[in-house]
Design a protein around this motif. Sequence first.
Motif, PDB file in Angstrom:
ATOM      1  N   ALA A  60      12.845 -54.178 -93.383  1.00 57.48           N
ATOM      2  CA  ALA A  60      14.162 -54.526 -92.836  1.00 57.48           C
ATOM      3  C   ALA A  60      14.873 -53.268 -92.326  1.00 57.48           C
ATOM      4  CB  ALA A  60      15.012 -55.223 -93.898  1.00 57.48           C
ATOM      5  N   PHE A  61      14.730 -52.158 -93.051  1.00 58.28           N
ATOM      6  CA  PHE A  61      15.372 -50.909 -92.619  1.00 58.28           C
ATOM      7  C   PHE A  61      14.716 -50.375 -91.346  1.00 58.28           C
ATOM      8  CE2 PHE A  61      16.267 -46.355 -92.751  1.00 58.28           C
ATOM      9  CZ  PHE A  61      17.642 -46.376 -92.934  1.00 58.28           C
ATOM     10  N   VAL A  62      13.405 -50.459 -91.263  1.00 55.80           N
ATOM     11  CA  VAL A  62      12.699 -50.027 -90.048  1.00 55.80           C
ATOM     12  C   VAL A  62      13.110 -50.909 -88.873  1.00 55.80           C
ATOM     13  CG1 VAL A  62      10.415 -49.785 -88.991  1.00 55.80           C
ATOM     14  CG2 VAL A  62      10.779 -49.039 -91.350  1.00 55.80           C
ATOM     15  N   GLY A  63      13.284 -52.194 -89.117  1.00 59.72           N
ATOM     16  CA  GLY A  63      13.781 -53.094 -88.068  1.00 59.72           C
ATOM     17  C   GLY A  63      15.194 -52.725 -87.642  1.00 59.72           C
ATOM     18  N   TYR A  64      16.013 -52.307 -88.596  1.00 57.16           N
ATOM     19  CA  TYR A  64      17.380 -51.875 -88.280  1.00 57.16           C
ATOM     20  C   TYR A  64      17.355 -50.625 -87.405  1.00 57.16           C
ATOM     21  CZ  TYR A  64      22.221 -50.437 -89.032  1.00 57.16           C
ATOM     22  OH  TYR A  64      23.528 -50.062 -88.845  1.00 57.16           O
ATOM     23  N   LEU A  65      16.435 -49.697 -87.694  1.00 57.36           N
ATOM     24  CA  LEU A  65      16.304 -48.499 -86.846  1.00 57.36           C
ATOM     25  C   LEU A  65      15.894 -48.880 -85.429  1.00 57.36           C
ATOM     26  CD1 LEU A  65      14.524 -46.045 -89.313  1.00 57.36           C
ATOM     27  CD2 LEU A  65      16.892 -45.948 -88.532  1.00 57.36           C
ATOM     28  N   ASN A  66      15.037 -49.878 -85.316  1.00 54.60           N
ATOM     29  CA  ASN A  66      14.626 -50.354 -83.996  1.00 54.60           C
ATOM     30  C   ASN A  66      15.811 -50.998 -83.268  1.00 54.60           C
ATOM     31  OD1 ASN A  66      12.995 -50.963 -81.833  1.00 54.60           O
ATOM     32  ND2 ASN A  66      12.249 -52.865 -82.741  1.00 54.60           N
ATOM     33  N   TYR A  67      16.606 -51.762 -84.007  1.00 60.17           N
ATOM     34  CA  TYR A  67      17.794 -52.409 -83.430  1.00 60.17           C
ATOM     35  C   TYR A  67      18.796 -51.369 -82.914  1.00 60.17           C
ATOM     36  CZ  TYR A  67      22.590 -54.172 -83.828  1.00 60.17           C
ATOM     37  OH  TYR A  67      23.905 -54.438 -83.611  1.00 60.17           O
ATOM     38  N   LEU A  68      18.906 -50.248 -83.623  1.00 64.10           N
ATOM     39  CA  LEU A  68      19.897 -49.226 -83.261  1.00 64.10           C
ATOM     40  C   LEU A  68      19.571 -48.489 -81.959  1.00 64.10           C
ATOM     41  CD1 LEU A  68      20.702 -47.681 -86.730  1.00 64.10           C
ATOM     42  CD2 LEU A  68      22.168 -49.134 -85.334  1.00 64.10           C
ATOM     43  N   GLN A  69      18.467 -48.763 -81.362  1.00 64.83           N
ATOM     44  CA  GLN A  69      18.128 -48.093 -80.100  1.00 64.83           C
ATOM     45  C   GLN A  69      19.050 -48.494 -78.957  1.00 64.83           C
ATOM     46  OE1 GLN A  69      13.822 -48.715 -79.733  1.00 64.83           O
ATOM     47  NE2 GLN A  69      13.667 -46.510 -80.023  1.00 64.83           N
ATOM     48  N   TYR A  70      19.877 -49.491 -79.156  1.00 68.56           N
ATOM     49  CA  TYR A  70      20.839 -49.849 -78.108  1.00 68.56           C
ATOM     50  C   TYR A  70      21.827 -48.712 -77.858  1.00 68.56           C
ATOM     51  CZ  TYR A  70      24.601 -50.880 -81.474  1.00 68.56           C
ATOM     52  OH  TYR A  70      25.573 -50.797 -82.438  1.00 68.56           O
ATOM     53  N   PHE A  88      16.036 -38.055 -82.735  1.00 69.46           N
ATOM     54  CA  PHE A  88      15.450 -38.393 -84.027  1.00 69.46           C
ATOM     55  C   PHE A  88      15.311 -39.905 -84.197  1.00 69.46           C
ATOM     56  CE2 PHE A  88      16.829 -34.065 -85.371  1.00 69.46           C
ATOM     57  CZ  PHE A  88      15.573 -33.607 -85.733  1.00 69.46           C
ATOM     58  N   LEU A  89      16.230 -40.673 -83.639  1.00 75.70           N
ATOM     59  CA  LEU A  89      16.112 -42.128 -83.699  1.00 75.70           C
ATOM     60  C   LEU A  89      14.841 -42.581 -82.987  1.00 75.70           C
ATOM     61  CD1 LEU A  89      17.396 -44.843 -84.512  1.00 75.70           C
ATOM     62  CD2 LEU A  89      18.592 -44.805 -82.322  1.00 75.70           C
ATOM     63  N   GLU A  90      14.541 -41.946 -81.880  1.00 77.70           N
ATOM     64  CA  GLU A  90      13.308 -42.264 -81.147  1.00 77.70           C
ATOM     65  C   GLU A  90      12.077 -41.872 -81.966  1.00 77.70           C
ATOM     66  OE1 GLU A  90      11.198 -43.960 -78.194  1.00 77.70           O
ATOM     67  OE2 GLU A  90      13.377 -43.842 -78.212  1.00 77.70           O
ATOM     68  N   LEU A  91      12.138 -40.693 -82.610  1.00 74.12           N
ATOM     69  CA  LEU A  91      11.003 -40.260 -83.432  1.00 74.12           C
ATOM     70  C   LEU A  91      10.803 -41.163 -84.647  1.00 74.12           C
ATOM     71  CD1 LEU A  91      11.424 -36.378 -83.414  1.00 74.12           C
ATOM     72  CD2 LEU A  91       9.662 -37.709 -82.272  1.00 74.12           C
ATOM     73  N   LEU A  92      11.890 -41.712 -85.172  1.00 73.41           N
ATOM     74  CA  LEU A  92      11.789 -42.565 -86.361  1.00 73.41           C
ATOM     75  C   LEU A  92      11.123 -43.905 -86.070  1.00 73.41           C
ATOM     76  CD1 LEU A  92      15.184 -41.823 -88.097  1.00 73.41           C
ATOM     77  CD2 LEU A  92      12.907 -41.331 -88.985  1.00 73.41           C
ATOM     78  N   GLN A  93      10.892 -44.212 -84.827  1.00 73.67           N
ATOM     79  CA  GLN A  93      10.166 -45.435 -84.488  1.00 73.67           C
ATOM     80  C   GLN A  93       8.680 -45.281 -84.818  1.00 73.67           C
ATOM     81  OE1 GLN A  93      12.149 -47.998 -83.697  1.00 73.67           O
ATOM     82  NE2 GLN A  93      13.782 -46.483 -83.806  1.00 73.67           N
ATOM     83  N   ASN A  94       8.237 -44.036 -85.006  1.00 77.21           N
ATOM     84  CA  ASN A  94       6.838 -43.736 -85.293  1.00 77.21           C
ATOM     85  C   ASN A  94       6.640 -43.633 -86.806  1.00 77.21           C
ATOM     86  OD1 ASN A  94       4.292 -42.637 -85.574  1.00 77.21           O
ATOM     87  ND2 ASN A  94       4.548 -41.184 -83.900  1.00 77.21           N
ATOM     88  N   ALA A  95       5.693 -44.382 -87.351  1.00 81.15           N
ATOM     89  CA  ALA A  95       5.449 -44.385 -88.800  1.00 81.15           C
ATOM     90  C   ALA A  95       4.960 -43.028 -89.283  1.00 81.15           C
ATOM     91  CB  ALA A  95       4.435 -45.466 -89.152  1.00 81.15           C
ATOM     92  N   ASN A  96       4.198 -42.308 -88.470  1.00 77.80           N
ATOM     93  CA  ASN A  96       3.702 -40.986 -88.882  1.00 77.80           C
ATOM     94  C   ASN A  96       4.863 -40.011 -89.082  1.00 77.80           C
ATOM     95  OD1 ASN A  96       1.030 -41.822 -88.804  1.00 77.80           O
ATOM     96  ND2 ASN A  96       0.784 -41.212 -86.658  1.00 77.80           N
ATOM     97  N   PHE A  97       5.842 -40.063 -88.198  1.00 79.26           N
ATOM     98  CA  PHE A  97       7.002 -39.180 -88.349  1.00 79.26           C
ATOM     99  C   PHE A  97       7.807 -39.553 -89.592  1.00 79.26           C
ATOM    100  CE2 PHE A  97      11.478 -38.116 -87.570  1.00 79.26           C
ATOM    101  CZ  PHE A  97      11.358 -36.747 -87.388  1.00 79.26           C
TER     102      PHE A  97
END
Length: 197
Positions: A60-70, A88-97
């Motif tokens: 749910a938190f990872v989905g929230y980070l994806n939502y915040l890309q607006y 950093f928001l863009e980098l956080l979309q990557n699981a490795n980061f």
Amino acid sequence: MASTDDADDKAKSPSSPKVVYKDPDDGRQRFLLELEFVQCLSNPTYIHYLAQNRYFEDEAFVGYLNYLQYWQRPEYLKFIMYPHCLYFLELLQNANFRNAMAHPGNKELAHRQQFYFWKNYRNNRLKHILPRPLPESAPDPPAPTAAPLRLPPAIPPTSGPSVAVPPMQFANAPGSVVAKNDTRNSGIDRRKRKKDG
């Protein structure tokens, strides 16, 4: 009793309007909370904290980070004060980061890279902003000519106490690049004037 039956029939009928939730402040508080959270992402230490406390393992938190890309859209971008948060928001979309930020060494690396970016930002910007002449229109450099080296006059020996040679003795030499009224030497002159006066 008939009035309650009529009310139940109206509630069950498809034409009755649904109750829609409306923010009491028209979404201002939600906007401010999301803005604050997004801007906190510009701090690698905060991202490290989130990773250490396993927030990134929650879907749910990872989905929230994806939502915040607006926030990258122009109508929201103008409210961002710390633009690194979007990077950093863009980098956080990557699981490795997200996994890598759990390690203190990676947090320090991100923090150092951010520091060097800020340190050199102005100079790097100027390289790309200042106009450069086109290669074909650049004039040929003049041929170097050997100019005679001018040395400052020798300081005559004094019979009194020894005179210290100023560290910038070549600065006031004739033909010198540094002007006599250079601001670097103005503080010394003022002190001398105060002592003499």
